[in-house]
Design a protein around this motif. Structure first.
Motif, PDB file in Angstrom:
ATOM      1  N   MET A   1      28.235  52.138  39.797  1.00 49.65           N
ATOM      2  CA  MET A   1      28.474  51.572  38.479  1.00 49.65           C
ATOM      3  C   MET A   1      28.506  50.055  38.569  1.00 49.65           C
ATOM      4  O   MET A   1      29.112  49.485  39.470  1.00 49.65           O
ATOM      5  CB  MET A   1      29.805  52.078  37.911  1.00 49.65           C
ATOM      6  N   LYS A   2      27.845  49.414  37.596  1.00 43.91           N
ATOM      7  CA  LYS A   2      27.826  47.961  37.529  1.00 43.91           C
ATOM      8  C   LYS A   2      28.311  47.510  36.158  1.00 43.91           C
ATOM      9  O   LYS A   2      27.929  48.080  35.135  1.00 43.91           O
ATOM     10  CB  LYS A   2      26.413  47.415  37.786  1.00 43.91           C
ATOM     11  N   ILE A   3      29.139  46.482  36.171  1.00 45.13           N
ATOM     12  CA  ILE A   3      29.669  45.921  34.929  1.00 45.13           C
ATOM     13  C   ILE A   3      29.447  44.416  34.960  1.00 45.13           C
ATOM     14  O   ILE A   3      29.839  43.747  35.923  1.00 45.13           O
ATOM     15  CB  ILE A   3      31.170  46.226  34.766  1.00 45.13           C
ATOM     16  N   ASP A   4      28.819  43.872  33.945  1.00 52.90           N
ATOM     17  CA  ASP A   4      28.571  42.434  33.833  1.00 52.90           C
ATOM     18  C   ASP A   4      29.552  41.825  32.838  1.00 52.90           C
ATOM     19  O   ASP A   4      29.704  42.326  31.714  1.00 52.90           O
ATOM     20  CB  ASP A   4      27.137  42.155  33.387  1.00 52.90           C
ATOM     21  N   LEU A   5      30.198  40.747  33.259  1.00 55.58           N
ATOM     22  CA  LEU A   5      31.134  40.018  32.404  1.00 55.58           C
ATOM     23  C   LEU A   5      30.698  38.557  32.364  1.00 55.58           C
ATOM     24  O   LEU A   5      30.501  37.933  33.415  1.00 55.58           O
ATOM     25  CB  LEU A   5      32.566  40.116  32.941  1.00 55.58           C
ATOM     26  N   THR A   6      30.545  38.015  31.178  1.00 57.22           N
ATOM     27  CA  THR A   6      30.172  36.609  31.026  1.00 57.22           C
ATOM     28  C   THR A   6      31.311  35.851  30.365  1.00 57.22           C
ATOM     29  O   THR A   6      32.033  36.397  29.514  1.00 57.22           O
ATOM     30  CB  THR A   6      28.895  36.461  30.181  1.00 57.22           C
ATOM     31  N   GLU A   7      31.458  34.589  30.781  1.00 63.03           N
ATOM     32  CA  GLU A   7      32.537  33.736  30.281  1.00 63.03           C
ATOM     33  C   GLU A   7      33.863  34.491  30.289  1.00 63.03           C
ATOM     34  O   GLU A   7      34.537  34.654  29.275  1.00 63.03           O
ATOM     35  CB  GLU A   7      32.205  33.240  28.866  1.00 63.03           C
ATOM     36  N   ILE A  24      34.915  56.487  37.329  1.00 65.37           N
ATOM     37  CA  ILE A  24      34.206  57.245  38.373  1.00 65.37           C
ATOM     38  C   ILE A  24      35.118  58.253  39.060  1.00 65.37           C
ATOM     39  O   ILE A  24      34.696  58.944  39.980  1.00 65.37           O
ATOM     40  CB  ILE A  24      33.584  56.293  39.416  1.00 65.37           C
ATOM     41  N   GLY A  25      36.403  58.306  38.638  1.00 67.42           N
ATOM     42  CA  GLY A  25      37.313  59.314  39.155  1.00 67.42           C
ATOM     43  C   GLY A  25      38.003  58.978  40.451  1.00 67.42           C
ATOM     44  O   GLY A  25      38.455  59.870  41.172  1.00 67.42           O
ATOM     45  N   THR A  26      38.104  57.690  40.803  1.00 72.66           N
ATOM     46  CA  THR A  26      38.822  57.286  42.016  1.00 72.66           C
ATOM     47  C   THR A  26      39.832  56.200  41.666  1.00 72.66           C
ATOM     48  O   THR A  26      39.639  55.030  41.993  1.00 72.66           O
ATOM     49  CB  THR A  26      37.844  56.760  43.085  1.00 72.66           C
ATOM     50  N   PRO A  27      40.934  56.597  40.998  1.00 77.53           N
ATOM     51  CA  PRO A  27      41.911  55.573  40.609  1.00 77.53           C
ATOM     52  C   PRO A  27      42.699  54.998  41.776  1.00 77.53           C
ATOM     53  O   PRO A  27      43.237  53.898  41.684  1.00 77.53           O
ATOM     54  CB  PRO A  27      42.839  56.347  39.662  1.00 77.53           C
ATOM     55  N   ALA A  83      30.942  37.192  36.014  1.00 75.16           N
ATOM     56  CA  ALA A  83      31.285  38.143  37.067  1.00 75.16           C
ATOM     57  C   ALA A  83      30.427  39.394  36.959  1.00 75.16           C
ATOM     58  O   ALA A  83      30.004  39.792  35.861  1.00 75.16           O
ATOM     59  CB  ALA A  83      32.763  38.515  36.993  1.00 75.16           C
ATOM     60  N   GLU A  84      30.169  39.969  38.112  1.00 75.28           N
ATOM     61  CA  GLU A  84      29.466  41.251  38.196  1.00 75.28           C
ATOM     62  C   GLU A  84      30.316  42.183  39.052  1.00 75.28           C
ATOM     63  O   GLU A  84      30.629  41.860  40.202  1.00 75.28           O
ATOM     64  CB  GLU A  84      28.081  41.071  38.819  1.00 75.28           C
ATOM     65  N   ILE A  85      30.699  43.309  38.512  1.00 79.83           N
ATOM     66  CA  ILE A  85      31.579  44.266  39.202  1.00 79.83           C
ATOM     67  C   ILE A  85      30.742  45.469  39.627  1.00 79.83           C
ATOM     68  O   ILE A  85      29.982  46.029  38.820  1.00 79.83           O
ATOM     69  CB  ILE A  85      32.737  44.703  38.291  1.00 79.83           C
ATOM     70  N   ARG A  86      30.908  45.856  40.883  1.00 80.62           N
ATOM     71  CA  ARG A  86      30.192  47.018  41.420  1.00 80.62           C
ATOM     72  C   ARG A  86      31.203  47.951  42.073  1.00 80.62           C
ATOM     73  O   ARG A  86      31.974  47.530  42.941  1.00 80.62           O
ATOM     74  CB  ARG A  86      29.140  46.597  42.443  1.00 80.62           C
ATOM     75  N   VAL A  87      31.184  49.201  41.687  1.00 84.04           N
ATOM     76  CA  VAL A  87      32.051  50.217  42.290  1.00 84.04           C
ATOM     77  C   VAL A  87      31.217  51.466  42.532  1.00 84.04           C
ATOM     78  O   VAL A  87      30.132  51.639  41.968  1.00 84.04           O
ATOM     79  CB  VAL A  87      33.256  50.546  41.379  1.00 84.04           C
ATOM     80  N   GLY A  88      31.737  52.340  43.379  1.00 86.89           N
ATOM     81  CA  GLY A  88      31.025  53.575  43.682  1.00 86.89           C
ATOM     82  C   GLY A  88      29.895  53.359  44.654  1.00 86.89           C
ATOM     83  O   GLY A  88      29.996  52.576  45.601  1.00 86.89           O
ATOM     84  N   ALA A  89      28.776  54.029  44.410  1.00 90.22           N
ATOM     85  CA  ALA A  89      27.642  53.984  45.334  1.00 90.22           C
ATOM     86  C   ALA A  89      27.005  52.607  45.412  1.00 90.22           C
ATOM     87  O   ALA A  89      26.322  52.293  46.388  1.00 90.22           O
ATOM     88  CB  ALA A  89      26.593  55.009  44.918  1.00 90.22           C
ATOM     89  N   GLY A  92      29.044  50.237  48.640  1.00 89.47           N
ATOM     90  CA  GLY A  92      29.475  50.775  49.921  1.00 89.47           C
ATOM     91  C   GLY A  92      30.631  51.741  49.748  1.00 89.47           C
ATOM     92  O   GLY A  92      30.614  52.638  48.907  1.00 89.47           O
ATOM     93  N   THR A  93      31.683  51.542  50.534  1.00 91.30           N
ATOM     94  CA  THR A  93      32.863  52.406  50.436  1.00 91.30           C
ATOM     95  C   THR A  93      34.034  51.695  49.772  1.00 91.30           C
ATOM     96  O   THR A  93      35.131  52.239  49.737  1.00 91.30           O
ATOM     97  CB  THR A  93      33.293  52.869  51.845  1.00 91.30           C
ATOM     98  N   GLY A  94      33.825  50.515  49.248  1.00 91.99           N
ATOM     99  CA  GLY A  94      34.895  49.777  48.583  1.00 91.99           C
ATOM    100  C   GLY A  94      34.477  49.395  47.187  1.00 91.99           C
ATOM    101  O   GLY A  94      33.891  50.186  46.450  1.00 91.99           O
ATOM    102  N   GLU A  95      34.769  48.162  46.820  1.00 88.84           N
ATOM    103  CA  GLU A  95      34.355  47.649  45.523  1.00 88.84           C
ATOM    104  C   GLU A  95      33.990  46.181  45.680  1.00 88.84           C
ATOM    105  O   GLU A  95      34.518  45.482  46.557  1.00 88.84           O
ATOM    106  CB  GLU A  95      35.469  47.829  44.483  1.00 88.84           C
ATOM    107  N   THR A  96      33.084  45.724  44.831  1.00 92.82           N
ATOM    108  CA  THR A  96      32.531  44.380  44.966  1.00 92.82           C
ATOM    109  C   THR A  96      32.671  43.626  43.659  1.00 92.82           C
ATOM    110  O   THR A  96      32.425  44.184  42.582  1.00 92.82           O
ATOM    111  CB  THR A  96      31.044  44.441  45.369  1.00 92.82           C
TER     112      THR A  96
END
Length: 347
Positions: A1-7, A24-27, A83-89, A92-96
């Protein structure tokens, strides 16, 4: 999953991270550290790929800081955070979290990163390229217990070793030092097999490779013997030769993958000594978060040698040969002393 945040800001980024984990079910958070990568757009992709590969061994929150310096004076006066948020696949095995700082915010990156650090977890700061001269004195570097750089990426790799030694603080390390770990292990194991006194050593490798210099400094510091530095065509380190009274111990790697170990009184053997990629080097450094005293001793051993006119690793050899140079003039001086002048005076 990717989420883009501006300003955006750090508070909104944290809220988006929590929401993404729930979606994604991993709280739960199962990460062991925060890895802060300070880089530019050119090197961001490769650095993030290496960090994601290393996260399979060290699940972590990866925070990438990209400073977008504005060209116009009017743009520099403003401040914007994307900002760009990446979680899940996708992470890797963490979050970016990829942060792009604009305007005046470039000079206050630590204020953006600080709220994004995992609570009660170690912080590691990594500069793939363009590291500051004083790692611990840098605002972002001050956030980390461990600070990783790579002098091989510097314009003057050998000169950068002197700067690293002058500004060294516990917790600093260098991927150029990590590259010689298999070499140090193999040489130490070879000396453990036979009780031999090493008289001198020779390190062969690329002339601008700081790993060769660090290995030579380590040998000179630990063995207290003269160490010569011989240039070769590479790749990287190619050979180490330890001279003993019973013969030479030679570790030769000509192809960058397979090495040959030669020891007195034993048959030659082939050992795996391949060149490792950045992800493997980074994973090794993340295994230990305490200061590396061996690296500190080796790095500081070379400071005086780097500042002198002699090459860093050849300085011990020069010191060993220094007493031998005056011997010839000392023996020749009595033959040319005042005796002939005395006879001449007597006549």
């Amino acid at each position: 999953m990717k989420i883009d945040l501006t300003e955006t800001n750090s508070s909104k980024i944290n809220a988006a991270l929590v929401k993404a984990r729930r979606d994604i079910g991993t709280p739960a958070i199962g990460m062991v550290l925060t890895l802060v990568i300070v880089t530019d757009e050119e090197n961001a992709y490769d650095a993030l790929k290496s960090a994601n590969d290393a996260s399979h061994e060290h699940p972590s929150r990866i925070v990438v800081v990209i400073k977008r310096v504005s060209r116009s004076p009017r743009s520099r006066q403003g401040a914007r955070l994307d900002a760009e948020i990446r979680v899940g696949a996708d992470s890797g095995t963490g979050e970016t979290v990829v942060l792009r700082l604009h305007g005046e915010l470039v000079d206050h990156a630590q204020s953006v990163v600080l709220p994004l650090l995992l609570p009660d977890a170690p912080v590691v700061v990594w500069w793939p390229d363009g590291a500051p001269a004083d790692l611990a004195g840098d605002p972002l570097g001050a956030l980390g217990q461990r600070r990783i750089t790579d002098t091989y990426s510097c314009e003057d790799p050998i000169g950068a070793l002197g700067a690293r030694a002058a500004a060294y603080s516990p917790g600093d390390t260098d991927l150029s030092w990590t590259r010689v770990t298999p070499w140090r292990s193999m040489l130490a194991a070879a000396l453990d097999q036979q009780v031999l006194s090493v008289a001198s050593a020779t390190v062969e490798g690329e002339s601008d490779n700081p790993s060769c210099e660090l290995l030579a400094m380590w040998l000179a510091d630990r063995l207290q013997v003269p160490v010569r530095r011989m240039p070769s065509g590479g790749p990287g380190l190619t050979a180490v030769r330890l001279e003993t009274k019973d013969g030479a111990i030679v570790l030769d790697r000509a192809d960058g993958a397979l090495a040959t170990l030669c020891m007195p009184g034993q048959p030659d053997r082939s050992v795996a000594l391949k060149r490792r990629d950045t992800a493997e080097l980074l994973a090794e450094e993340l295994r230990r978060l305490d200061p590396d005293n061996t690296y500190e001793a080796s790095l500081k051993f070379g400071v005086a040698k780097l500042d002198s006119s002699a090459p860093p690793a050849e300085a011990p050899a020069a010191e060993a040969e220094a007493p031998a140079k005056p011997e010839a003039p000392a023996k020749a001086e009595p033959k040319r002393t005042a005796k002939p002048t005395k006879k001449a005076a007597a006549k």
